[in-house]
Motif scaffolding. Structure first.
Motif, PDB file in Angstrom:
ATOM      1  N   ALA A   1       0.804  -1.218   0.000  1.00  0.00           N
ATOM      2  CA  ALA A   1       0.000   0.000   0.000  1.00  0.00           C
ATOM      3  C   ALA A   1       0.840   1.273   0.000  1.00  0.00           C
ATOM      4  O   ALA A   1       0.416   2.301  -0.528  1.00  0.00           O
ATOM      5  CB  ALA A   1      -0.947   0.005   1.199  1.00  0.00           C
ATOM      6  N   LYS A   2       2.040   1.215   0.587  1.00  0.00           N
ATOM      7  CA  LYS A   2       2.894   2.408   0.640  1.00  0.00           C
ATOM      8  C   LYS A   2       3.965   2.397  -0.438  1.00  0.00           C
ATOM      9  O   LYS A   2       4.853   3.248  -0.446  1.00  0.00           O
ATOM     10  CB  LYS A   2       3.519   2.534   2.022  1.00  0.00           C
ATOM     11  CG  LYS A   2       2.462   2.775   3.105  1.00  0.00           C
ATOM     12  CD  LYS A   2       3.089   2.977   4.469  1.00  0.00           C
ATOM     13  CE  LYS A   2       2.004   3.225   5.514  1.00  0.00           C
ATOM     14  NZ  LYS A   2       2.590   3.401   6.876  1.00  0.00           N
ATOM     15  N   SER A   3       3.895   1.453  -1.348  1.00  0.00           N
ATOM     16  CA  SER A   3       4.776   1.376  -2.515  1.00  0.00           C
ATOM     17  C   SER A   3       6.249   1.389  -2.109  1.00  0.00           C
ATOM     18  O   SER A   3       7.030   2.242  -2.535  1.00  0.00           O
ATOM     19  CB  SER A   3       4.488   2.528  -3.485  1.00  0.00           C
ATOM     20  OG  SER A   3       4.892   2.184  -4.793  1.00  0.00           O
ATOM     21  N   LEU A   4       6.616   0.397  -1.320  1.00  0.00           N
ATOM     22  CA  LEU A   4       7.974   0.317  -0.782  1.00  0.00           C
ATOM     23  C   LEU A   4       8.848  -0.706  -1.494  1.00  0.00           C
ATOM     24  O   LEU A   4      10.073  -0.658  -1.383  1.00  0.00           O
ATOM     25  CB  LEU A   4       7.914   0.006   0.715  1.00  0.00           C
ATOM     26  CG  LEU A   4       7.206   1.087   1.539  1.00  0.00           C
ATOM     27  CD1 LEU A   4       6.928   0.589   2.949  1.00  0.00           C
ATOM     28  CD2 LEU A   4       8.026   2.365   1.577  1.00  0.00           C
ATOM     29  N   VAL A   5       8.255  -1.663  -2.184  1.00  0.00           N
ATOM     30  CA  VAL A   5       9.063  -2.559  -3.009  1.00  0.00           C
ATOM     31  C   VAL A   5       9.263  -1.896  -4.367  1.00  0.00           C
ATOM     32  O   VAL A   5       8.549  -0.968  -4.742  1.00  0.00           O
ATOM     33  CB  VAL A   5       8.417  -3.957  -3.152  1.00  0.00           C
ATOM     34  CG1 VAL A   5       8.222  -4.604  -1.792  1.00  0.00           C
ATOM     35  CG2 VAL A   5       7.096  -3.882  -3.892  1.00  0.00           C
ATOM     36  N   VAL A   6      10.259  -2.369  -5.103  1.00  0.00           N
ATOM     37  CA  VAL A   6      10.647  -1.705  -6.352  1.00  0.00           C
ATOM     38  C   VAL A   6      10.587  -2.720  -7.488  1.00  0.00           C
ATOM     39  O   VAL A   6      11.619  -3.264  -7.912  1.00  0.00           O
ATOM     40  CB  VAL A   6      12.061  -1.088  -6.231  1.00  0.00           C
ATOM     41  CG1 VAL A   6      12.335  -0.157  -7.421  1.00  0.00           C
ATOM     42  CG2 VAL A   6      12.219  -0.314  -4.932  1.00  0.00           C
ATOM     43  N   PRO A   7       9.397  -2.996  -8.024  1.00  0.00           N
ATOM     44  CA  PRO A   7       9.285  -4.030  -9.058  1.00  0.00           C
ATOM     45  C   PRO A   7      10.104  -3.724 -10.305  1.00  0.00           C
ATOM     46  O   PRO A   7      10.639  -4.635 -10.944  1.00  0.00           O
ATOM     47  CB  PRO A   7       7.782  -4.088  -9.357  1.00  0.00           C
ATOM     48  CG  PRO A   7       7.223  -2.810  -8.824  1.00  0.00           C
ATOM     49  CD  PRO A   7       8.079  -2.434  -7.669  1.00  0.00           C
ATOM     50  N   GLU A   8      10.224  -2.445 -10.643  1.00  0.00           N
ATOM     51  CA  GLU A   8      11.005  -2.093 -11.830  1.00  0.00           C
ATOM     52  C   GLU A   8      12.465  -2.526 -11.660  1.00  0.00           C
ATOM     53  O   GLU A   8      13.093  -3.010 -12.607  1.00  0.00           O
ATOM     54  CB  GLU A   8      10.940  -0.577 -12.065  1.00  0.00           C
ATOM     55  CG  GLU A   8       9.520  -0.028 -12.173  1.00  0.00           C
ATOM     56  CD  GLU A   8       8.959   0.458 -10.835  1.00  0.00           C
ATOM     57  OE1 GLU A   8       8.018   1.275 -10.854  1.00  0.00           O
ATOM     58  OE2 GLU A   8       9.461   0.015  -9.772  1.00  0.00           O
ATOM     59  N   ALA A   9      12.995  -2.340 -10.450  1.00  0.00           N
ATOM     60  CA  ALA A   9      14.374  -2.753 -10.182  1.00  0.00           C
ATOM     61  C   ALA A   9      14.504  -4.264 -10.204  1.00  0.00           C
ATOM     62  O   ALA A   9      15.549  -4.804 -10.584  1.00  0.00           O
ATOM     63  CB  ALA A   9      14.844  -2.199  -8.842  1.00  0.00           C
ATOM     64  N   GLY A  10      13.453  -4.961  -9.780  1.00  0.00           N
ATOM     65  CA  GLY A  10      13.468  -6.414  -9.865  1.00  0.00           C
ATOM     66  C   GLY A  10      13.596  -6.891 -11.296  1.00  0.00           C
ATOM     67  O   GLY A  10      14.381  -7.806 -11.600  1.00  0.00           O
ATOM     68  N   HIS A  11      12.867  -6.268 -12.199  1.00  0.00           N
ATOM     69  CA  HIS A  11      12.971  -6.648 -13.619  1.00  0.00           C
ATOM     70  C   HIS A  11      14.331  -6.262 -14.192  1.00  0.00           C
ATOM     71  O   HIS A  11      14.904  -7.004 -14.992  1.00  0.00           O
ATOM     72  CB  HIS A  11      11.850  -5.999 -14.415  1.00  0.00           C
ATOM     73  CG  HIS A  11      10.494  -6.518 -14.076  1.00  0.00           C
ATOM     74  ND1 HIS A  11      10.124  -7.826 -14.296  1.00  0.00           N
ATOM     75  CD2 HIS A  11       9.401  -5.903 -13.524  1.00  0.00           C
ATOM     76  CE1 HIS A  11       8.869  -7.999 -13.892  1.00  0.00           C
ATOM     77  NE2 HIS A  11       8.422  -6.856 -13.433  1.00  0.00           N
ATOM     78  N   LEU A  12      14.852  -5.108 -13.775  1.00  0.00           N
ATOM     79  CA  LEU A  12      16.156  -4.691 -14.280  1.00  0.00           C
ATOM     80  C   LEU A  12      17.255  -5.647 -13.815  1.00  0.00           C
ATOM     81  O   LEU A  12      18.189  -5.955 -14.577  1.00  0.00           O
ATOM     82  CB  LEU A  12      16.466  -3.266 -13.823  1.00  0.00           C
ATOM     83  CG  LEU A  12      17.800  -2.679 -14.288  1.00  0.00           C
ATOM     84  CD1 LEU A  12      17.885  -2.641 -15.814  1.00  0.00           C
ATOM     85  CD2 LEU A  12      18.000  -1.278 -13.700  1.00  0.00           C
TER      86      LEU A  12
END
Length: 238
Positions: A183-194
């Motif tokens: 809910a607070k957008s603390l994980v970084v999915p874009e970095a996971g894909h990178l």
């Protein structure tokens, strides 16, 4: 595309366990590191890291420090514009997904494409694919799976005149927020894909071109990327 696709994907070998493992890792990180440590600044840092990773995946050569200084290239600037207002769309995306997706493109494409193309599907086929994607956003299915499918389909469909990769990755993060997983957008999915870039680029094309096998491979990749997304959270810095 219909919500039944999600049911079929969940029945594929390895998918439920991979998604459950990624979800457990995210939950543990948010519980153990997020407790009493979450601030608006942490969310802002997560969004900035995501904007940088997404821009790099889109071809930007700007560094994270460039983005902090506001000196990134045009792709990075578009990604930052998008991330800066992304969370404002969280109440919208589950109520009117198409409106939210259009807003994401408007933010990313501002100043880069003609005003009449901002937020508008490229053609009738693109509009139909967006309409078909709408019910997926609110389907009764794991948030990680929904986010992965939304991401892949927006990449594959290329529904807008520009910046479809930025929009797809922003939409993925937005779904994770709106569905309450982060809910607070603390994980970084874009970095996971990178972090898994070769697999990312192969797997989303597999989703587009590879039929059911390609869809299976994409979802398994996405689960791996979500593990890396949790590891990229700025919560690890505090």
């Amino acid at each position: 595309m219909s919500p039944e696709l999600l049911t079929r994907l969940l029945a594929l070998e390895g998918v439920p366990s991979a998604l459950a493992s990624a979800r457990d890792g995210i939950d543990a990180m948010l519980r153990d590191r997020g407790l009493r440590r979450t601030t608006p600044e942490t969310t802002a840092e997560s969004l900035l890291r995501g904007a940088h990773a997404s821009a790099v995946l889109e071809g930007s050569s700007s560094s994270l420090d460039d983005l902090r200084a506001g000196t990134g290239d045009d792709v990075a600037a578009a990604s930052v514009r998008l991330s800066a207002q992304l969370l404002s769309q969280a109440p919208v995306v589950t109520r009117s997904p198409l409106q939210a997706f259009a807003r994401l493109h408007t933010l990313a494409g501002a100043g880069c494409v003609p005003d009449e193309a901002l937020g508008r599907p490229r053609d009738a086929d693109a509009a139909a694919r967006l309409r078909d994607l709408g019910p997926v956003v609110t389907a009764d299915a794991p948030a990680l799976l929904v986010a992965a499918v939304v991401h892949a389909e927006l990449l594959a469909a290329e529904p807008f005149a520009s910046h479809n990769g930025l929009v797809a990755r922003a939409a993925e993060r937005l779904v994770l927020v709106a569905r309450g997983l982060d809910a607070k957008s603390l994980v970084v999915p874009e970095a996971g894909h990178l972090a898994l870039r070769p697999a990312y680029e192969a797997r989303w094309r597999g989703w587009r071109d590879g039929g059911r096998a390609g869809q299976h491979a994409w979802v398994l990749h996405a689960a791996d990327a979500y593990v890396a997304a949790a590891e990229a959270s700025p919560l690890h810095d505090v």
